[in-house]
Design a protein around this motif. Structure first.
Motif, mmCIF file in Angstrom:
data_model
loop_
_atom_site.group_PDB
_atom_site.id
_atom_site.type_symbol
_atom_site.label_atom_id
_atom_site.label_comp_id
_atom_site.label_asym_id
_atom_site.label_seq_id
_atom_site.Cartn_x
_atom_site.Cartn_y
_atom_site.Cartn_z
ATOM 1 N N ASP A 1 15.086 4.504 -5.444
ATOM 2 C CA ASP A 1 14.340 5.486 -6.233
ATOM 3 C C ASP A 1 12.827 5.294 -6.101
ATOM 4 O O ASP A 1 12.063 5.747 -6.947
ATOM 5 N N GLN A 2 12.410 4.630 -5.006
ATOM 6 C CA GLN A 2 10.992 4.327 -4.819
ATOM 7 C C GLN A 2 10.257 5.558 -4.284
ATOM 8 O O GLN A 2 9.901 5.654 -3.116
ATOM 9 N N VAL A 3 10.047 6.506 -5.167
ATOM 10 C CA VAL A 3 9.331 7.723 -4.823
ATOM 11 C C VAL A 3 8.201 7.898 -5.835
ATOM 12 O O VAL A 3 8.130 7.208 -6.847
ATOM 13 N N GLY A 4 7.334 8.856 -5.554
ATOM 14 C CA GLY A 4 6.243 9.128 -6.488
ATOM 15 C C GLY A 4 5.036 8.273 -6.200
ATOM 16 O O GLY A 4 4.683 8.022 -5.065
ATOM 17 N N GLY A 5 4.367 7.811 -7.265
ATOM 18 C CA GLY A 5 3.122 7.077 -7.116
ATOM 19 C C GLY A 5 1.965 7.951 -7.545
ATOM 20 O O GLY A 5 2.117 8.856 -8.373
ATOM 21 N N ALA A 6 0.771 7.697 -6.986
ATOM 22 C CA ALA A 6 -0.383 8.540 -7.282
ATOM 23 C C ALA A 6 -0.069 9.984 -6.925
ATOM 24 O O ALA A 6 0.670 10.255 -5.974
ATOM 25 N N GLU A 7 -0.635 10.933 -7.678
ATOM 26 C CA GLU A 7 -0.310 12.336 -7.411
ATOM 27 C C GLU A 7 -0.899 12.809 -6.091
ATOM 28 O O GLU A 7 -0.286 13.613 -5.387
ATOM 29 N N THR A 8 -2.083 12.311 -5.753
ATOM 30 C CA THR A 8 -2.736 12.749 -4.516
ATOM 31 C C THR A 8 -3.244 11.540 -3.742
ATOM 32 O O THR A 8 -3.422 10.445 -4.289
ATOM 33 N N MET A 9 -3.516 11.756 -2.463
ATOM 34 C CA MET A 9 -4.081 10.696 -1.646
ATOM 35 C C MET A 9 -5.495 10.350 -2.093
ATOM 36 O O MET A 9 -5.917 9.190 -1.993
ATOM 37 N N LEU A 10 -6.236 11.330 -2.591
ATOM 38 C CA LEU A 10 -7.584 11.039 -3.076
ATOM 39 C C LEU A 10 -7.524 10.146 -4.316
ATOM 40 O O LEU A 10 -8.332 9.221 -4.469
ATOM 41 N N ALA A 11 -6.556 10.391 -5.194
ATOM 42 C CA ALA A 11 -6.382 9.526 -6.360
ATOM 43 C C ALA A 11 -6.010 8.115 -5.924
ATOM 44 O O ALA A 11 -6.454 7.125 -6.517
ATOM 45 N N ALA A 12 -5.194 8.004 -4.858
ATOM 46 C CA ALA A 12 -4.839 6.682 -4.340
ATOM 47 C C ALA A 12 -6.077 5.973 -3.800
ATOM 48 O O ALA A 12 -6.256 4.763 -4.008
ATOM 49 N N TRP A 13 -6.939 6.697 -3.106
ATOM 50 C CA TRP A 13 -8.185 6.124 -2.594
ATOM 51 C C TRP A 13 -9.075 5.633 -3.742
ATOM 52 O O TRP A 13 -9.592 4.513 -3.690
ATOM 53 N N ASP A 14 -9.246 6.479 -4.745
ATOM 54 C CA ASP A 14 -10.082 6.092 -5.884
ATOM 55 C C ASP A 14 -9.530 4.848 -6.574
ATOM 56 O O ASP A 14 -10.288 3.969 -7.015
ATOM 57 N N SER A 15 -8.212 4.752 -6.666
ATOM 58 C CA SER A 15 -7.582 3.598 -7.297
ATOM 59 C C SER A 15 -7.823 2.328 -6.482
ATOM 60 O O SER A 15 -8.130 1.264 -7.035
ATOM 61 N N THR A 16 -7.699 2.431 -5.158
ATOM 62 C CA THR A 16 -7.934 1.274 -4.291
ATOM 63 C C THR A 16 -9.387 0.817 -4.371
ATOM 64 O O THR A 16 -9.678 -0.382 -4.444
ATOM 65 N N LEU A 17 -10.307 1.776 -4.354
ATOM 66 C CA LEU A 17 -11.733 1.458 -4.455
ATOM 67 C C LEU A 17 -12.036 0.739 -5.772
ATOM 68 O O LEU A 17 -12.771 -0.259 -5.798
ATOM 69 N N ALA A 18 -11.464 1.226 -6.858
ATOM 70 C CA ALA A 18 -11.707 0.598 -8.165
ATOM 71 C C ALA A 18 -11.061 -0.781 -8.246
ATOM 72 O O ALA A 18 -11.629 -1.711 -8.839
ATOM 73 N N ARG A 19 -9.896 -0.941 -7.642
ATOM 74 C CA ARG A 19 -9.156 -2.205 -7.734
ATOM 75 C C ARG A 19 -9.797 -3.304 -6.894
ATOM 76 O O ARG A 19 -9.896 -4.457 -7.324
ATOM 77 N N LEU A 20 -10.229 -2.966 -5.681
ATOM 78 C CA LEU A 20 -10.745 -3.977 -4.762
ATOM 79 C C LEU A 20 -12.262 -4.083 -4.754
ATOM 80 O O LEU A 20 -12.806 -5.103 -4.313
ATOM 81 N N GLY A 21 -12.942 -3.041 -5.211
ATOM 82 C CA GLY A 21 -14.398 -3.077 -5.245
ATOM 83 C C GLY A 21 -15.022 -2.538 -3.973
ATOM 84 O O GLY A 21 -14.393 -2.538 -2.907
ATOM 85 N N PRO A 22 -16.281 -2.099 -4.037
ATOM 86 C CA PRO A 22 -16.921 -1.423 -2.895
ATOM 87 C C PRO A 22 -17.200 -2.324 -1.707
ATOM 88 O O PRO A 22 -17.400 -1.832 -0.589
ATOM 89 N N ASP A 23 -17.216 -3.635 -1.896
ATOM 90 C CA ASP A 23 -17.546 -4.540 -0.794
ATOM 91 C C ASP A 23 -16.335 -4.926 0.052
ATOM 92 O O ASP A 23 -16.487 -5.584 1.091
#
Length: 554
Positions: free
Chosen positions: A20-42
């Motif tokens: 049942d591993q489906v879904g996740g972030a609604e959009t790829m842009l939301a996934a990008w924003d989440s990764t940027l916030a989680r890992l930081g700009p550097d």
């Protein structure tokens, strides 16, 4: 049994992967924003030759480009065509299009004037990001299409640091702008973000056209997020991995298994402009890459490098190959030369990459008839049937028929092609045009393309089976089989072969080799040895081109 009764293959899934591993972030842009916030700009995002772009640099470049494109009239829902090589511009432009509420159009950088004019016209792209060396091709057809603004860039011109040089004659061209100027003018600003949903089109990705007219598949954000999550879960990918971007970024594999995985996980992406076997081996060693998905032709090119054994390739432990079934002989040859264990993957442009993956901890079975390895089992969310080619009737386990799939990865249709969409996708089921067999507990064997079937004197011959026998010959590097016109049999089997560097084999020897291992109606009556086989940029052999070059056999 851990998996559901109707999906026993889930018992083969890697640890941590659920049905049942489906879904996740609604959009790829939301996934990008989440990764940027989680890992930081550097945190590193892209390794490109001797440069590393951070997540923050990529995002700032995308914001500046998006703002400038909006200044030029880009609106939500618009299509931005991307006509570059495997360069950071691809990722930046795609993100910029999404920030504006638009979609990217993947354009093969190998296209020439007529083909480029078709894709740009068919897709309705209003904006084009174009590599400087490709601009003359566009310039020849600019009067035939309605592109409103062209952004020219160079291979090193992905931020604000370097301005590529261009001929002075381009300066006076209407609607031509320069990446450096647009990004510099808006550096540090934020675009006016427009809303996206999971149903929004993320990419317009054109089918390879190996069997006919190319069509623009509508790859949605939801489908991309799902497929990226499948790759990440299946191969246990996170920011500690490094992705090797071999597959062309304009191809769905490069978009999802390359850029998409980086967007979702934060694993930095290694890009090399164009594929070169020796340079790729150098990058694997230097960047300690861990994961890649590529056509088998790329792996064959690397293992045939004369000095392959001098590189440390041990970091690359998560390796998959798609585009065509792979023989056991080829997999063994790759492993002997590089140490890589290549796992199968099956998917199409219309399925946003994978519907099947070979479990890393379970050896894929071999088709006893052809020697081809299974391409894997259905991934989470995928439903699969094998149906009769003529009637569409579901077939039993072990019976050969057309592969049809359904799930969140299947596109809703083709751009501006309602008839083709209705024919290919029926009640959510994609009729792939591929012929296959499923065996217990869900292993898929891909036999061939439906349109490539050879009718030799009333007997059906699948090219893939003949090719896999030829691959068992130690001198054969690549093989492609087609049906050619025969005045007696209607069609006969012809094989085009390339040889391993330094090896030799006469056509008569290869014919005899196949004849000893196949039914009399299957083995090739004609073998022609070529320096290279014609391929798409994604590595698929163009059987159509081979058929077109062939005259009658009397």
């Amino acid at each position: 049994m851990n998996g559901p009764v109707d999906a026993p293959w889930t018992d083969l899934y890697p640890d941590g992967v659920r049905a049942d591993q489906v879904g996740g972030a609604e959009t790829m842009l939301a996934a990008w924003d989440s990764t940027l916030a989680r890992l930081g700009p550097d945190s590193p995002a892209v390794h490109y030759f001797d440069r590393t772009l951070s997540l923050g640099e990529v995002d700032a470049s995308a914001e500046a480009l998006a703002a400038s494109l909006q200044d030029l009239g880009l609106r939500a829902g618009d299509h931005v065509a991307v006509y570059v090589q495997n360069d950071p511009h691809w990722l930046i432009t795609m993100l910029a299009a999404w920030k504006c509420g638009g979609a990217a159009v993947a354009v093969n950088p190998m296209l020439r004037e007529r083909e480029l004019a078709f894709v740009l016209s068919d897709s309705g792209a209003r904006f084009l990001v174009c590599l400087d060396e490709l601009y003359p091709i566009y310039d020849h057809v600019r009067d035939q299409i309605d592109v409103e603004a062209v952004v020219i860039t160079g291979p090193t011109n992905f931020g604000v640091r370097v301005k590529s040089s261009v001929p002075a004659s381009w300066e006076s061209a209407d609607n031509v702008h320069y990446w450096y100027d647009l990004v510099t003018a808006r550096w540090g600003t934020t675009a006016a973000h427009q809303p996206l949903t999971g149903d929004s089109v993320a990419l317009l990705t054109y089918t390879s056209g190996t069997t006919g007219r190319a069509k623009g598949a509508l790859n949605t954000h939801r489908g991309m997020v799902h497929s990226c999550r499948v790759y990440a879960a299946w191969f246990s990918l996170d920011e500690g991995d490094t992705v090797l971007g071999i597959a062309p970024l304009f191809h769905i594999t490069g978009s999802v298994a390359g850029m998409g995985v980086t967007i979702l996980t934060g694993a930095p992406l290694v890009l090399l402009h164009r594929f070169d076997a020796a340079r790729t081996l150098q990058a694997i060693q230097a960047r300690r890459t861990t994961f890649t998905v590529a056509a088998v032709t790329a792996f064959i090119a690397m293992l045939n490098c004369p000095d392959v054994d001098r590189y440390d390739l041990s970091s690359l432990t998560k390796v998959a190959s798609g585009g065509a079934p792979v023989s056991q002989a080829t997999v063994d040859r790759i492993r002997a030369a590089t140490g890589w264990r290549v796992h199968g993957v099956y998917g199409l442009t219309e399925t946003t990459s994978p519907t099947h993956l070979a479990p890393p901890d379970h050896p894929a079975p071999v088709d006893q008839r052809s020697g081809a390895l299974s391409v894997g089992v259905p991934v989470p969310g995928a439903r699969v049937r094998i149906v009769d080619v003529e009637s569409g009737r579901p077939l039993a386990e072990g019976e050969e028929g057309e592969i049809v799939v359904s799930g969140p990865m299947v596109v809703p249709g083709y751009w501006a092609a309602p008839e083709e969409s209705a024919h290919a996708i029926r009640d959510g089921w994609l009729f792939t045009g591929d012929i296959g067999v499923m065996t217990e507990p869900g292993w898929l064997f891909v036999v061939d393309r439906k349109k490539d079937l050879i009718n030799a004197g009333g007997y059906k011959v699948w090219p893939r089976e003949v090719e896999d026998v030829l691959y068992q010959h130690p001198a054969v590097r690549e093989a492609a089989v087609v049906g050619v016109t025969d005045s007696y049999r209607g069609e006969t089997v012809k094989a085009y072969v390339t040889l391993v560097p330094g090896a030799s084999a006469a056509p008569a020897e290869l014919i005899a080799f196949a004849r000893e291992r196949m039914a009399a109606y299957k083995y090739p009556r004609v073998v022609e040895i070529l320096a290279d086989l014609p391929k798409t940029a994604s590595g698929k052999v163009l059987r159509r081109e081979l058929r077109e070059r062939q005259g009658r056999i009397s």
